[in-house]
Scaffold this active site. Structure first.
Site, mmCIF file in Angstrom:
data_model
loop_
_atom_site.group_PDB
_atom_site.id
_atom_site.type_symbol
_atom_site.label_atom_id
_atom_site.label_comp_id
_atom_site.label_asym_id
_atom_site.label_seq_id
_atom_site.Cartn_x
_atom_site.Cartn_y
_atom_site.Cartn_z
ATOM 1 N N LYS A 1 -0.098 -32.736 2.316
ATOM 2 C CA LYS A 1 0.096 -31.789 1.219
ATOM 3 C C LYS A 1 0.893 -30.541 1.638
ATOM 4 O O LYS A 1 1.815 -30.134 0.942
ATOM 5 C CB LYS A 1 -1.286 -31.369 0.701
ATOM 6 C CG LYS A 1 -1.328 -30.973 -0.736
ATOM 7 C CD LYS A 1 -2.711 -31.218 -1.343
ATOM 8 C CE LYS A 1 -3.847 -30.646 -0.527
ATOM 9 N NZ LYS A 1 -3.965 -29.182 -0.674
ATOM 10 N N ARG B 1 -9.352 -25.534 -6.509
ATOM 11 C CA ARG B 1 -9.965 -26.625 -5.760
ATOM 12 C C ARG B 1 -11.218 -27.139 -6.457
ATOM 13 O O ARG B 1 -11.913 -28.016 -5.932
ATOM 14 C CB ARG B 1 -10.238 -26.233 -4.312
ATOM 15 C CG ARG B 1 -11.250 -25.148 -4.141
ATOM 16 C CD ARG B 1 -12.003 -25.196 -2.822
ATOM 17 N NE ARG B 1 -13.134 -24.295 -2.954
ATOM 18 C CZ ARG B 1 -13.228 -23.132 -2.317
ATOM 19 N NH1 ARG B 1 -12.338 -22.769 -1.464
ATOM 20 N NH2 ARG B 1 -14.277 -22.362 -2.540
ATOM 21 N N ARG C 1 -5.001 -39.561 15.737
ATOM 22 C CA ARG C 1 -4.145 -38.519 16.294
ATOM 23 C C ARG C 1 -4.632 -38.083 17.671
ATOM 24 O O ARG C 1 -5.819 -37.903 17.891
ATOM 25 C CB ARG C 1 -4.189 -37.334 15.328
ATOM 26 C CG ARG C 1 -2.999 -36.460 15.339
ATOM 27 C CD ARG C 1 -2.688 -35.908 13.970
ATOM 28 N NE ARG C 1 -3.795 -35.175 13.366
ATOM 29 C CZ ARG C 1 -3.756 -34.668 12.141
ATOM 30 N NH1 ARG C 1 -2.704 -34.842 11.383
ATOM 31 N NH2 ARG C 1 -4.779 -34.010 11.665
ATOM 32 N N ARG D 1 -8.841 -33.808 18.628
ATOM 33 C CA ARG D 1 -9.470 -32.564 18.171
ATOM 34 C C ARG D 1 -10.759 -32.883 17.422
ATOM 35 O O ARG D 1 -10.845 -33.901 16.733
ATOM 36 C CB ARG D 1 -8.532 -31.819 17.213
ATOM 37 C CG ARG D 1 -7.476 -31.000 17.921
ATOM 38 C CD ARG D 1 -6.866 -30.038 16.942
ATOM 39 N NE ARG D 1 -6.472 -30.752 15.724
ATOM 40 C CZ ARG D 1 -5.368 -30.517 15.038
ATOM 41 N NH1 ARG D 1 -4.548 -29.590 15.443
ATOM 42 N NH2 ARG D 1 -5.084 -31.189 13.957
ATOM 43 N N ARG E 1 -14.834 -34.478 5.051
ATOM 44 C CA ARG E 1 -13.857 -33.711 4.272
ATOM 45 C C ARG E 1 -13.437 -34.490 3.031
ATOM 46 O O ARG E 1 -13.235 -33.913 1.961
ATOM 47 C CB ARG E 1 -12.642 -33.377 5.139
ATOM 48 C CG ARG E 1 -12.907 -32.198 6.085
ATOM 49 C CD ARG E 1 -11.956 -32.177 7.253
ATOM 50 N NE ARG E 1 -10.564 -31.960 6.848
ATOM 51 C CZ ARG E 1 -9.519 -32.265 7.622
ATOM 52 N NH1 ARG E 1 -9.691 -32.795 8.809
ATOM 53 N NH2 ARG E 1 -8.306 -32.038 7.197
#
Ligand code: ZN
Length: 215
Positions: A13, A88, A127, A161, A172
């Site tokens: 985004k 949101r 990642r 991370r 999330r």
């Protein structure tokens, strides 16, 4: 053009927002930037936001809405803006409508970046970042390093991370489903929703979005 950008974490985004705002010559207004600017300038709203953040609490809607309103009244936003991270939830979306109505304005489109949930998890959880330089980024599936766990660029150790762990990503996504997804229905009912698939090359997604917005 007044646009709201929505999409789950991992949909790219922020990247799309930056490209679209540039292509459309309108400011990119992100909640993260709003918070940072208000806090660093020591505004009343910034002080309020900081108190909640320091206590580990969510910043209340009224504070976020106040910052967004101040920003949208700046001269560079007269001809439009692209909102990223705001609204949101439905109550923020309703407040935004009231705010725009009072100013004699309305939204032109709500762009929804659509991605498969499992794909998001795969993208983020795969990642790996270099301990020496966070710009050295790899992906176990899409951009694997030559030697497992070792940075191709500098030989540093690669790690995941905490924010990128599968559990965190699923959490999330869950928050997104319960709080933010209802605004998709809210805007659909207003005939403003434009949904585009957000998979693939960044430039392809931008083109898809521009084409959809021009219709
Ligand atoms: Zn490195």
């Amino acid at each position: 053009m007044r646009i709201v950008l929505v999409g789950p974490p991992g949909a790219g985004k922020g990247t799309q927002a930056a490209f679209l705002a540039k292509n459309l010559s309108i400011p990119h207004i992100s909640t993260g930037d709003l918070f940072r600017a208000n806090i660093s300038q020591g505004t009343e709203l910034g002080k309020q936001a900081k108190a909640f953040m320091d206590a580990g609490d969510l910043v209340p809607d009224e504070v976020t809405i106040g910052m967004a309103k101040d920003r949208m009244e700046q001269p560079d936003a007269v001809h439009g803006f692209l909102l990223d991270g705001f609204p949101r939830n439905v109550s923020q979306a309703e407040a935004l409508d009231v705010m725009l109505q009072a100013a004699g304005m309305k939204l032109d489109a709500v762009l929804d970046l659509e991605v498969e949930e499992d794909e998001v998890v795969k993208r983020i959880a795969g990642r790996r970042i270099c301990r020496n330089d966070s710009a050295h980024v790899f992906h176990v599936t899409y951009a694997p390093p030559r030697a497992e766990g070792v940075c191709d660029t500098c030989g540093g150790e690669l790690y995941q991370r905490g924010d990128d762990s599968e559990d965190t990503v699923r959490n999330r996504l869950e928050v997104y489903h319960t709080q933010t997804e209802p605004i998709i229905d809210y805007y659909k009912a207003q005939g403003l929703l434009v949904t585009i698939p957000a998979l693939g090359e960044v430039s392809d997604v931008t083109k898809r979005a521009m084409d959809a917005l021009q219709k």
